[in-house]
Design a protein around this motif. Structure first.
Motif, PDB file in Angstrom:
ATOM      1  N   ARG A 146       9.199   0.729   6.714  1.00 49.98           N
ATOM      2  CA  ARG A 146      10.037  -0.275   6.065  1.00 49.98           C
ATOM      3  C   ARG A 146       9.228  -1.098   5.060  1.00 49.98           C
ATOM      4  O   ARG A 146       9.683  -1.375   3.949  1.00 49.98           O
ATOM      5  CB  ARG A 146      10.665  -1.186   7.121  1.00 49.98           C
ATOM      6  N   LYS A 147       8.002  -1.467   5.439  1.00 50.71           N
ATOM      7  CA  LYS A 147       7.139  -2.221   4.524  1.00 50.71           C
ATOM      8  C   LYS A 147       6.759  -1.373   3.311  1.00 50.71           C
ATOM      9  O   LYS A 147       6.688  -1.875   2.191  1.00 50.71           O
ATOM     10  CB  LYS A 147       5.884  -2.675   5.259  1.00 50.71           C
ATOM     11  N   LEU A 148       6.542  -0.074   3.546  1.00 51.23           N
ATOM     12  CA  LEU A 148       6.212   0.820   2.431  1.00 51.23           C
ATOM     13  C   LEU A 148       7.396   0.934   1.476  1.00 51.23           C
ATOM     14  O   LEU A 148       7.228   0.930   0.247  1.00 51.23           O
ATOM     15  CB  LEU A 148       5.828   2.203   2.975  1.00 51.23           C
ATOM     16  N   SER A 166      -1.993   5.381   4.652  1.00 53.62           N
ATOM     17  CA  SER A 166      -2.564   5.527   5.993  1.00 53.62           C
ATOM     18  C   SER A 166      -2.023   6.817   6.607  1.00 53.62           C
ATOM     19  O   SER A 166      -1.023   7.376   6.127  1.00 53.62           O
ATOM     20  CB  SER A 166      -2.180   4.329   6.858  1.00 53.62           C
ATOM     21  N   PRO A 167      -2.656   7.325   7.655  1.00 53.98           N
ATOM     22  CA  PRO A 167      -2.149   8.559   8.278  1.00 53.98           C
ATOM     23  C   PRO A 167      -0.690   8.471   8.704  1.00 53.98           C
ATOM     24  O   PRO A 167       0.077   9.426   8.505  1.00 53.98           O
ATOM     25  CB  PRO A 167      -3.079   8.737   9.481  1.00 53.98           C
ATOM     26  N   ILE A 168      -0.290   7.345   9.289  1.00 52.11           N
ATOM     27  CA  ILE A 168       1.097   7.217   9.733  1.00 52.11           C
ATOM     28  C   ILE A 168       2.045   7.111   8.540  1.00 52.11           C
ATOM     29  O   ILE A 168       3.137   7.690   8.546  1.00 52.11           O
ATOM     30  CB  ILE A 168       1.246   6.004  10.670  1.00 52.11           C
ATOM     31  N   GLN A 169       1.652   6.386   7.495  1.00 49.50           N
ATOM     32  CA  GLN A 169       2.495   6.303   6.293  1.00 49.50           C
ATOM     33  C   GLN A 169       2.706   7.677   5.672  1.00 49.50           C
ATOM     34  O   GLN A 169       3.815   8.025   5.267  1.00 49.50           O
ATOM     35  CB  GLN A 169       1.841   5.364   5.272  1.00 49.50           C
ATOM     36  N   SER A 170       1.632   8.456   5.608  1.00 47.43           N
ATOM     37  CA  SER A 170       1.729   9.778   4.985  1.00 47.43           C
ATOM     38  C   SER A 170       2.487  10.758   5.855  1.00 47.43           C
ATOM     39  O   SER A 170       3.287  11.555   5.354  1.00 47.43           O
ATOM     40  CB  SER A 170       0.316  10.316   4.697  1.00 47.43           C
ATOM     41  N   GLY A 171       2.251  10.711   7.168  1.00 45.23           N
ATOM     42  CA  GLY A 171       2.857  11.702   8.048  1.00 45.23           C
ATOM     43  C   GLY A 171       4.280  11.401   8.450  1.00 45.23           C
ATOM     44  O   GLY A 171       5.062  12.335   8.683  1.00 45.23           O
ATOM     45  N   CYS A 172       4.657  10.106   8.508  1.00 44.80           N
ATOM     46  CA  CYS A 172       5.957   9.726   9.071  1.00 44.80           C
ATOM     47  C   CYS A 172       6.945   9.173   8.044  1.00 44.80           C
ATOM     48  O   CYS A 172       8.159   9.236   8.268  1.00 44.80           O
ATOM     49  CB  CYS A 172       5.764   8.684  10.171  1.00 44.80           C
ATOM     50  N   CYS A 173       6.437   8.602   6.951  1.00 48.26           N
ATOM     51  CA  CYS A 173       7.308   7.872   6.019  1.00 48.26           C
ATOM     52  C   CYS A 173       7.740   8.699   4.813  1.00 48.26           C
ATOM     53  O   CYS A 173       8.566   8.237   4.017  1.00 48.26           O
ATOM     54  CB  CYS A 173       6.611   6.599   5.523  1.00 48.26           C
ATOM     55  N   LYS A 174       7.212   9.891   4.664  1.00 45.44           N
ATOM     56  CA  LYS A 174       7.555  10.757   3.529  1.00 45.44           C
ATOM     57  C   LYS A 174       7.513  12.211   3.992  1.00 45.44           C
ATOM     58  O   LYS A 174       6.889  12.530   5.016  1.00 45.44           O
ATOM     59  CB  LYS A 174       6.574  10.555   2.378  1.00 45.44           C
ATOM     60  N   ALA A 182      11.548  15.723  -4.625  1.00 50.01           N
ATOM     61  CA  ALA A 182      11.403  14.862  -5.796  1.00 50.01           C
ATOM     62  C   ALA A 182      11.406  13.401  -5.358  1.00 50.01           C
ATOM     63  O   ALA A 182      12.248  12.978  -4.559  1.00 50.01           O
ATOM     64  CB  ALA A 182      12.526  15.117  -6.800  1.00 50.01           C
ATOM     65  N   TYR A 183      10.477  12.632  -5.886  1.00 46.71           N
ATOM     66  CA  TYR A 183      10.334  11.227  -5.520  1.00 46.71           C
ATOM     67  C   TYR A 183      11.479  10.399  -6.082  1.00 46.71           C
ATOM     68  O   TYR A 183      11.789  10.456  -7.272  1.00 46.71           O
ATOM     69  CB  TYR A 183       8.999  10.700  -6.046  1.00 46.71           C
ATOM     70  N   ALA A 184      12.123   9.617  -5.231  1.00 45.51           N
ATOM     71  CA  ALA A 184      13.124   8.642  -5.655  1.00 45.51           C
ATOM     72  C   ALA A 184      12.749   7.256  -5.167  1.00 45.51           C
ATOM     73  O   ALA A 184      13.272   6.258  -5.659  1.00 45.51           O
ATOM     74  CB  ALA A 184      14.505   9.030  -5.136  1.00 45.51           C
ATOM     75  N   GLY A 185      11.843   7.181  -4.215  1.00 45.53           N
ATOM     76  CA  GLY A 185      11.353   5.936  -3.639  1.00 45.53           C
ATOM     77  C   GLY A 185      10.352   6.295  -2.559  1.00 45.53           C
ATOM     78  O   GLY A 185      10.268   7.447  -2.135  1.00 45.53           O
ATOM     79  N   PRO A 186       9.576   5.322  -2.096  1.00 46.21           N
ATOM     80  CA  PRO A 186       8.566   5.622  -1.082  1.00 46.21           C
ATOM     81  C   PRO A 186       9.114   6.328   0.154  1.00 46.21           C
ATOM     82  O   PRO A 186       8.437   7.165   0.749  1.00 46.21           O
ATOM     83  CB  PRO A 186       8.004   4.240  -0.721  1.00 46.21           C
TER      84      PRO A 186
END
Length: 274
Positions: A146-148, A166-174, A182-186
């Motif tokens: 959510r913060k990302l 971070s590992p969790i941001q990369s693995g879980c948030c995208k 295609a990127y539309a938002g984080p």
């Protein structure tokens, strides 16, 4: 006290000081923020550190008060606890050695795959659905994604691509980069018309903030990546403290033996005077 007893007391006090960073590292691991703390019961390090401190305290009191019985118990118990500490450090190094991170083409961040980590750690996390559900709920409720998503610094996709996640941001948030989304938002991505990647995580991705990639293997790998970072930092501190503890402990054993020899010689000399 005799000179040798004074030396023994000083050395056991140094041993006492060496146990402080071990106990502190264990408490840090057990109380560290983040959902990776749910994977492994990390209190054993803290408990072992506290036991080392208490045993060293007993040794210091025994040397200070010249109690041979306490010193003997201290030497035996300390040897056993140091052996357990070394075994724990070796296990932690073996578990944290393998890395599931791999470079993502054209990105500053890494992607994460579960196969890159040690088999034991993979079985512990992926092989227990109930344990993973608890970790997944923790990650979803932590607000990391959510913060990302609320980060206003990502104006164009390239700004996000050049961010070190971070590992969790990369693995879980995208979704994984290999999926070609295609990127539309984080945390908002558009799936391609035809996805050639044979990766189950691509189908598991959802733009729903409650889902995202929490059901992906990459999310499990990201949590393990965060755990690995914590353990590698702790291992360095534990190893340095353990080496110092063993060095001072060996010197203490020699000092204790010398004190015993001096005491026997003094008693022998005292007996011959009569």
């Amino acid at each position: 006290m005799a000179v040798s007893n004074n030396i023994t007391a000083c050395i056991t006090f140094l041993v006492l000081l060496c146990t402080v960073p071990i106990a502190a590292t264990g408490v840090w691991l057990a109380s560290a923020h983040g959902c990776s703390r749910l994977i492994i019961a990390q209190w054993p390090v803290a408990i072992l550190g506290v036991l080392l401190f208490l045993v060293a305290l007993v040794g210091f009191l025994g040397a200070y008060r010249n109690r041979r019985g306490l010193l003997a118990c201290y030497l035996f118990a300390m040897a056993a606890l140091v052996t357990l500490l070394l075994a724990l450090i070796v296990f932690a190094f073996a578990v944290a050695h393998a890395d599931g991170a791999y470079p993502a083409l054209g990105r500053a961040y890494d992607d994460y795959r579960l196969e890159g980590y040690s088999p034991w750690l993979r079985r512990y996390v992926a092989g227990d659905p109930e344990r993973w559900e608890g970790i997944r709920a923790c990650v979803a409720g932590s607000g990391t994604c959510r913060k990302l998503a609320m980060d206003s610094s990502f104006i164009v996709p390239e700004q996000f691509y050049m961010t070190r996640l971070s590992p969790i941001q990369s693995g879980c948030c995208k979704p994984p980069t290999v999926c070609g989304f295609a990127y539309a938002g984080p945390t908002t991505w558009s799936a391609p018309a035809a996805n050639p990647a044979a990766d189950a995580d691509c189908a598991a991705w959802s733009n729903d903030p409650a889902q995202l990639c929490y059901g992906c293997d990459s999310c499990k790998a990201g949590v393990l990546g965060a755990l690995r970072e914590q353990w590698r930092k702790a291992n360095v501190a534990l190893l340095v403290a353990a080496v110092a503890l063993i060095f001072v402990y060996v010197i203490g054993c020699c000092a204790f033996r010398n004190a015993q020899t001096e005491d026997m010689f003094r008693r022998y000399k005292w007996g011959n005077n009569y």
